[in-house]
Design an enzyme around this catalytic site. Sequence first.
Site, PDB file in Angstrom:
ATOM      1  N   ARG A  68       0.821  -1.208   0.000  1.00 16.23           N
ATOM      2  CA  ARG A  68       0.000   0.000   0.000  1.00 16.23           C
ATOM      3  C   ARG A  68       0.853   1.256   0.000  1.00 16.23           C
ATOM      4  O   ARG A  68       0.499   2.258  -0.630  1.00 16.23           O
ATOM      5  CB  ARG A  68      -0.915  -0.003   1.221  1.00 16.23           C
ATOM      6  CG  ARG A  68      -2.055  -0.988   1.149  1.00 16.23           C
ATOM      7  CD  ARG A  68      -2.737  -1.147   2.495  1.00 16.23           C
ATOM      8  NE  ARG A  68      -3.134   0.129   3.072  1.00 16.23           N
ATOM      9  CZ  ARG A  68      -3.485   0.292   4.345  1.00 16.23           C
ATOM     10  NH1 ARG A  68      -3.473  -0.740   5.172  1.00 16.23           N
ATOM     11  NH2 ARG A  68      -3.837   1.491   4.793  1.00 16.23           N
ATOM     12  N   MET A  93     -11.879   2.365  -4.387  1.00 14.78           N
ATOM     13  CA  MET A  93     -11.894   1.185  -3.530  1.00 14.78           C
ATOM     14  C   MET A  93     -10.493   0.809  -3.050  1.00 14.78           C
ATOM     15  O   MET A  93      -9.973  -0.278  -3.324  1.00 14.78           O
ATOM     16  CB  MET A  93     -12.542   0.013  -4.275  1.00 14.78           C
ATOM     17  CG  MET A  93     -13.949   0.294  -4.761  1.00 14.78           C
ATOM     18  SD  MET A  93     -15.078   0.795  -3.421  1.00 14.78           S
ATOM     19  CE  MET A  93     -15.205  -0.741  -2.519  1.00 14.78           C
ATOM     20  N   LEU A  96      -6.442   3.890   2.239  1.00 15.32           N
ATOM     21  CA  LEU A  96      -5.285   4.767   2.100  1.00 15.32           C
ATOM     22  C   LEU A  96      -4.466   4.794   3.386  1.00 15.32           C
ATOM     23  O   LEU A  96      -5.011   4.726   4.491  1.00 15.32           O
ATOM     24  CB  LEU A  96      -5.762   6.178   1.741  1.00 15.32           C
ATOM     25  CG  LEU A  96      -6.554   6.262   0.424  1.00 15.32           C
ATOM     26  CD1 LEU A  96      -7.261   7.596   0.302  1.00 15.32           C
ATOM     27  CD2 LEU A  96      -5.634   6.018  -0.763  1.00 15.32           C
ATOM     28  N   HIS A 112     -19.796   7.766   1.938  1.00 14.90           N
ATOM     29  CA  HIS A 112     -19.960   6.396   2.418  1.00 14.90           C
ATOM     30  C   HIS A 112     -21.447   6.063   2.436  1.00 14.90           C
ATOM     31  O   HIS A 112     -22.263   6.881   2.893  1.00 14.90           O
ATOM     32  CB  HIS A 112     -19.369   6.260   3.825  1.00 14.90           C
ATOM     33  CG  HIS A 112     -19.435   4.867   4.360  1.00 14.90           C
ATOM     34  ND1 HIS A 112     -18.611   3.861   3.907  1.00 14.90           N
ATOM     35  CD2 HIS A 112     -20.239   4.302   5.299  1.00 14.90           C
ATOM     36  CE1 HIS A 112     -18.893   2.743   4.554  1.00 14.90           C
ATOM     37  NE2 HIS A 112     -19.882   2.988   5.401  1.00 14.90           N
ATOM     38  N   LEU A 147     -10.719   4.606   9.165  1.00 17.49           N
ATOM     39  CA  LEU A 147     -11.558   4.221   8.031  1.00 17.49           C
ATOM     40  C   LEU A 147     -13.017   4.622   8.260  1.00 17.49           C
ATOM     41  O   LEU A 147     -13.606   4.294   9.294  1.00 17.49           O
ATOM     42  CB  LEU A 147     -11.465   2.714   7.799  1.00 17.49           C
ATOM     43  CG  LEU A 147     -12.282   2.151   6.625  1.00 17.49           C
ATOM     44  CD1 LEU A 147     -11.771   2.706   5.306  1.00 17.49           C
ATOM     45  CD2 LEU A 147     -12.251   0.626   6.628  1.00 17.49           C
TER      46      LEU A 147
END
Length: 212
Positions: A68, A93, A96, A112, A147
Amino acid sequence: MRAMKKIVILISGRGSNMQAIVRAAQAEKWPCRIAAVISNRADAEGLRFAAEHGIPTDVVVSKEFSNREAFDTALRGAIDRFSPDLVVLAGFMRILTPPFVEHYSGRMLNIHPSLLPSFPGLATHRQALDAGVKVHGATVHFVTADLDHGPIVAQAAVPLLPDDDEHTLADRVLAQEHVIYPRAVRWFVEGRLKIENGLVRVLEERAQPANT
């Protein structure tokens, strides 16, 4: 005169929210420019829409990176070539990394498909149905390292109907996403969003000077 804001939009698929934002910006003549649409997938349908509307596109293929951190570094480089005032996640998608999120702190929005803080993560419509809630919806928020958390900009509520399944519920929520996301982005462009003690305040619209 307000300075012209530059926006970069990140997508992974058809980018229906991206399309709603682009159309609203053009129809309502926002003081901004959609500087680029960037995807982590070369086959993302939304790239074609962007190109057809004269918007520069780029692809940073996430599968080509071993972790990532490496992907986020490459993505950050692609975004910063356009010097955006705002980064908009529209069905992007990818989770991060904290350094990436920190780099765009206060200037990255996400939507969201739930009424946060309820039902973060995936399968939100199934979560809502399983929980038996009477109201579901969507949330626009500033992105933080946690998140699906961060200061909430706007929400839209959608009632659950007796015969709802994941698909019918998702369709009605998405229709509301296409309303509140462009609205929230416009507020940012117009300088009307202020974060105070972790909460977002929407400032009153400034009166435009009369023509003389």
